[in-house]
Design a protein around this motif. Structure first.
Motif, PDB file in Angstrom:
ATOM      1  N   THR A 102       0.826  -1.196   0.000  1.00 43.17           N
ATOM      2  CA  THR A 102       0.000   0.000   0.000  1.00 43.17           C
ATOM      3  C   THR A 102       0.866   1.253   0.000  1.00 43.17           C
ATOM      4  O   THR A 102       2.057   1.214   0.332  1.00 43.17           O
ATOM      5  CB  THR A 102      -0.919   0.036   1.230  1.00 43.17           C
ATOM      6  OG1 THR A 102      -0.104   0.168   2.406  1.00 43.17           O
ATOM      7  CG2 THR A 102      -1.754  -1.242   1.321  1.00 43.17           C
ATOM      8  N   ASP A 104       0.681   3.618   2.106  1.00 37.99           N
ATOM      9  CA  ASP A 104       1.103   3.889   3.478  1.00 37.99           C
ATOM     10  C   ASP A 104       2.319   3.055   3.872  1.00 37.99           C
ATOM     11  O   ASP A 104       3.258   3.570   4.494  1.00 37.99           O
ATOM     12  CB  ASP A 104      -0.044   3.616   4.450  1.00 37.99           C
ATOM     13  CG  ASP A 104      -1.103   4.708   4.425  1.00 37.99           C
ATOM     14  OD1 ASP A 104      -0.813   5.810   3.907  1.00 37.99           O
ATOM     15  OD2 ASP A 104      -2.215   4.461   4.915  1.00 37.99           O
ATOM     16  N   SER A 105       2.316   1.769   3.527  1.00 34.00           N
ATOM     17  CA  SER A 105       3.461   0.932   3.877  1.00 34.00           C
ATOM     18  C   SER A 105       4.686   1.312   3.051  1.00 34.00           C
ATOM     19  O   SER A 105       5.818   1.261   3.547  1.00 34.00           O
ATOM     20  CB  SER A 105       3.128  -0.543   3.703  1.00 34.00           C
ATOM     21  OG  SER A 105       2.822  -0.860   2.363  1.00 34.00           O
ATOM     22  N   ARG A 107       5.331   4.349   2.029  1.00 37.10           N
ATOM     23  CA  ARG A 107       5.801   5.591   2.658  1.00 37.10           C
ATOM     24  C   ARG A 107       6.611   5.291   3.916  1.00 37.10           C
ATOM     25  O   ARG A 107       7.697   5.851   4.128  1.00 37.10           O
ATOM     26  CB  ARG A 107       4.617   6.489   2.992  1.00 37.10           C
ATOM     27  CG  ARG A 107       5.010   7.818   3.606  1.00 37.10           C
ATOM     28  CD  ARG A 107       3.790   8.637   3.971  1.00 37.10           C
ATOM     29  NE  ARG A 107       3.022   9.031   2.792  1.00 37.10           N
ATOM     30  CZ  ARG A 107       1.862   8.470   2.415  1.00 37.10           C
ATOM     31  NH1 ARG A 107       1.332   7.477   3.142  1.00 37.10           N
ATOM     32  NH2 ARG A 107       1.237   8.873   1.336  1.00 37.10           N
ATOM     33  N   THR A 108       6.091   4.396   4.741  1.00 35.71           N
ATOM     34  CA  THR A 108       6.790   4.051   5.984  1.00 35.71           C
ATOM     35  C   THR A 108       8.154   3.445   5.704  1.00 35.71           C
ATOM     36  O   THR A 108       9.162   3.823   6.311  1.00 35.71           O
ATOM     37  CB  THR A 108       5.936   3.069   6.806  1.00 35.71           C
ATOM     38  OG1 THR A 108       4.708   3.707   7.166  1.00 35.71           O
ATOM     39  CG2 THR A 108       6.669   2.634   8.064  1.00 35.71           C
ATOM     40  N   VAL A 149       4.030   9.284  -3.201  1.00 34.02           N
ATOM     41  CA  VAL A 149       4.803   9.130  -1.965  1.00 34.02           C
ATOM     42  C   VAL A 149       6.219   9.658  -2.158  1.00 34.02           C
ATOM     43  O   VAL A 149       6.742  10.378  -1.294  1.00 34.02           O
ATOM     44  CB  VAL A 149       4.835   7.651  -1.527  1.00 34.02           C
ATOM     45  CG1 VAL A 149       5.888   7.430  -0.441  1.00 34.02           C
ATOM     46  CG2 VAL A 149       3.463   7.217  -1.022  1.00 34.02           C
TER      47      VAL A 149
END
Length: 204
Positions: A102, A104-105, A107-108, A149
Motif C-alpha cells: 500500500t 502507506d506501507s 511511505r513508511t 509518496v
C-alpha cells in the motif's frame, strides 16, 4: 540543485534499472544511467572527479533495498544518495500475485531508508511506467500512489526530485513507448540517456 565537490561519494541504488548488469560484468557502475552520468560529468567537469558508486540489485523491491541498506549504502559513507525504487512493488503484485504494497506501507518503508541519512544530499527518482502491454494499464493507479509518496518524501526531506514518470510520458507522446522503455519498465539506451540527462540537470 546539488553541488558535487571533487571527491564527493555519490551512491546510486535501486533495482535492475540502476543495476543494469553491473554484477554480471567487470563494470561496477553497470551499463545504464549511472555510467552515463559519470561519463557526462567527467566530460564536462574534468577538474572535479566525484567517486561514483552503484549498489543497485536487479529484482529489488523497497523491502529488498531496505534489507541491505546498512551494508550497501550507509557503510559506504556517501555524500549523495540517489534512489530509484518502486516499480517492482507494483509489478510483482500484478504479474506474480505478491501481496499489495500500500501507499502507506511504501511511505513508511521509504522514510526508514531516508531517516539515517541526515547530512547526506538526496536525489529521489520517481518510479516510472509506459504501458506497452494491455495488462500494464492496470498497474497505473498502484504506481501513481507510490510516485506521489516519492514526491511527498522529497519535500519532507529536502531531496532533489527527478520527475522521471512525467518525463517519459512526455517523450513517448512523440514516439513509441518502446523507444524509451523496452518492456514498459526497463529503459532502452535512449531511455537511460534521457534519465541520465534528467539527473544531471539537478546537479552542478
Amino acid at each position: 540543485m546539488i553541488v558535487l565537490a571533487d571527491g564527493a561519494r555519490v551512491m546510486f541504488t535501486g533495482d535492475s534499472i540502476t543495476d543494469c548488469h553491473r554484477r554480471e560484468t567487470d563494470n561496477p557502475l553497470g551499463y545504464g544511467y549511472p555510467l552515463l552520468v559519470a561519463g557526462q560529468w567527467g566530460l564536462r567537469q574534468p577538474d572535479r572527479a566525484p567517486v561514483w558508486l552503484n549498489s543497485g540489485i536487479s529484482g529489488d523491491t523497497l523491502a529488498g533495498l531496505g534489507s541491505r541498506w546498512q551494508a550497501d549504502v550507509l557503510d559506504a559513507r556517501p555524500d549523495v544518495v540517489s534512489i530509484l525504487i518502486g516499480v517492482n512493488d507494483t509489478g510483482y503484485r500484478f504479474s506474480f500475485g505478491h501481496p499489495e504494497v500500500t501507499a502507506d506501507s511504501f511511505r513508511t518503508g521509504y522514510r526508514q531508508l531516508l531517516e539515517p541519512l541526515a547530512g547526506v544530499r538526496l536525489v529521489l527518482i520517481e518510479p516510472f511506467l509506459l504501458p506497452v502491454k494491455e495488462e500494464q494499464w492496470a498497474w497505473r493507479a498502484d504506481l501513481d500512489a507510490k510516485i506521489q509518496v516519492v514526491r511527498e518524501l522529497s519535500r519532507e526531506f529536502g531531496a532533489t526530485l527527478v520527475a522521471a514518470d512525467g518525463m517519459f510520458a512526455e517523450l513517448a507522446a512523440g514516439n513509441s513507448p518502446e523507444h524509451w522503455l523496452s518492456d514498459g519498465v526497463h529503459p532502452t539506451p535512449a531511455g537511460h540517456q534521457a534519465l541520465a540527462e534528467a539527473w544531471l540537470r539537478q546537479v552542478r
